[in-house]
Design an enzyme around this catalytic site. Structure first.
Site, PDB file in Angstrom:
ATOM      1  CB  CYS A 132       4.088   2.488   3.916  1.00  0.00           C
ATOM      2  SG  CYS A 132       3.568   4.159   4.374  1.00  0.00           S
ATOM      3  CG  ASP A 144     -24.484  -0.196  -2.759  1.00  0.00           C
ATOM      4  OD1 ASP A 144     -24.574  -0.038  -3.998  1.00  0.00           O
ATOM      5  OD2 ASP A 144     -23.864   0.590  -2.014  1.00  0.00           O
ATOM      6  CB  CYS A 168       0.250   2.722   4.648  1.00  0.00           C
ATOM      7  SG  CYS A 168       1.002   1.916   6.076  1.00  0.00           S
ATOM      8  CB  CYS A 203       1.047   5.571   8.735  1.00  0.00           C
ATOM      9  SG  CYS A 203       1.703   5.637   7.043  1.00  0.00           S
ATOM     10  CB  CYS A 255       4.927   4.325   8.593  1.00  0.00           C
ATOM     11  SG  CYS A 255       4.033   2.915   7.894  1.00  0.00           S
TER      12      CYS A 255
END
EC number: 6.3.5.13
Length: 412
Positions: free
Chosen positions: A217, A338, A201, A204, A220
């Site tokens: 979620c 990368d 999430c 949170c 929350c």
């Protein structure tokens, strides 16, 4: 329509002229379109030029990790139903490139602007957009790009207080979290095939639950908002429940999702879904992507895939085995240096395809394909790869600078 502004000041006109001259010199020297260097020169002479050039335009900003160039093109085609459009159609999406594009739009009504994710907030401050389209966020250019959660936070902070209508993908939790700070949001069910950057999430840090086509979620309560525009098979459902057919020349589900977002954007400017989607039918390729070209007597389809999410979408487009596939990967500055992202791509999906590998980092890719258990040839050039491919159209998939190399090689 945006309010007209005063004519450009002498300083601004000088900046535009100098920028065009620099771009022309760059093109003459074979260094590309010149849009970036032209914009840099212009902004050096007048740092406020981008704001001045956008003053008379109704502006749409389009930002995402994947799909922004195509969606920008589709929106531009749709808005031409309402007036002249200026756009950075070739994808120069940082302030310098955007400035170059807008310098040619003195008579335009609309500005349709693709914006690099990292520059969205800054460009929005300069051009005061009427609409902002947010498609997705996923990992890209790992050596220098911010982690996706940090990018979402930048968007969220930058959108606070904006008067723009935000058209956002309800299926991407990062986009939803970023857009939720806006006062006016239109939610679009555009889908999200790549989910590996959005399992936690963003609000949170809890674990997101993903039953069926939704998400929430468990800690929350942050959850997928109810969309008002929906991609449903081969149609767009508008806020009134009417279904409008999508008949694109561009292939794949991802482009239908792009068209759905583009239709929602066009509606904010008073253009109906029917008109918008009909106009999108004229788009056959975008900056060389999806073009089929003839090279050494063979037909090659050119496909761009810059990061794991892009490769996943591209694999869904290619013809089934035994269609031959050429893969090309570079790791230059514009790509990100990368290449560890190769290990996030499910190359096992290419099983059954004859595969040839080219590009600066062909050996990196070869190691990845070896681990995936695939058979392939490592080639020093596109010409060698084409000679080794069995008969039939060849699917050619490349990341950013490798794609540009291929286009130059085939004369596209």
């Amino acid at each position: 329509m945006a309010e007209s502004t005063e004519p450009l000041s002498p300083r601004a006109r000088l900046a535009v002229t100098a920028g065009r001259a620099a771009a022309a010199v760059s093109r003459a020297a074979g260094r590309g379109s010149g849009s970036v260097i032209g914009g840099r020169v212009a902004l050096k002479l007048d740092p406020e030029l981008l704001r001045r050039l956008a003053g008379h335009l109704d502006v749409v900003l389009v930002s995402a990790t994947n799909g922004k160039t195509t969606t920008t093109r589709l929106i531009a085609e749709a808005l031409r139903a309402g007036g002249e459009v200026v756009s950075n159609a070739l994808g120069a999406n940082m302030p310098a490139g955007i400035t170059s594009a807008l310098s040619g739009g003195s008579s335009a009504r609309y500005g349709v602007i693709e914006v690099d994710e990292k520059y969205l907030a800054a460009v929005a401050r300069d051009v005061s957009p009427k609409a902002i389209a947010l498609l997705n966020l996923s990992r890209d250019q790992l050596d220098r790009a911010a982690e996706t959660r940090m990018l979402a936070e930048r968007w969220r902070e930058g959108l606070q207080g904006s008067k723009a209508t935000v058209i956002a993908n309800a299926d991407d939790p990062l986009v939803v979290w970023a857009a939720s700070s806006s006062t006016s949001v239109v939610w679009v069910a555009a889908g999200q095939e790549w989910k590996d950057d959005a399992w936690s999430c963003p609000a949170c840090g809890g674990v997101l639950q993903r039953p069926d086509d939704t998400w929430a979620c468990s800690e929350c309560g942050f959850s997928r908002p109810e969309p008002t525009w929906v991609l449903a098979g081969d149609s767009v459902l508008d806020p009134y429940g009417s279904a409008w057919p999508i008949r694109l020349q561009l292939p794949g589900r991802a482009n239908k999702a792009n068209a759905t977002t583009a239709a929602a954007v066009a509606a904010t400017f008073g253009i109906s879904p029917q008109v918008a989607l009909e106009r999108m039918q004229s788009v056959a390729a975008v900056a060389g992507r999806y073009d089929v070209v003839t090279y050494q007597g063979r037909d090659l389809r050119l496909l761009l895939a810059k990061n794991p999410a892009g490769w996943l979408e591209t694999f869904s487009l290619i013809d089934p085995p035994p269609t031959p596939v050429i893969l090309s990967v570079n790791a230059r500055s514009a790509d990100g240096t990368d290449t560890s992202w190769l290990w996030d791509v499910d190359y096992a999906r290419l099983a059954g395809h004859p595969i040839c590998v080219v590009g600066d980092r062909r050996l990196d890719l070869a190691v990845r394909l070896e681990v995936a258990g695939l058979e392939f040839h490592v080639c020093d050039s596109l010409a060698e790869a084409v000679r080794l491919c069995p008969p039939g159209r060849i699917e050619t998939i490349a990341n950013y600078t490798a794609f540009q190399d291929l286009r130059r090689t085939v004369g596209n």
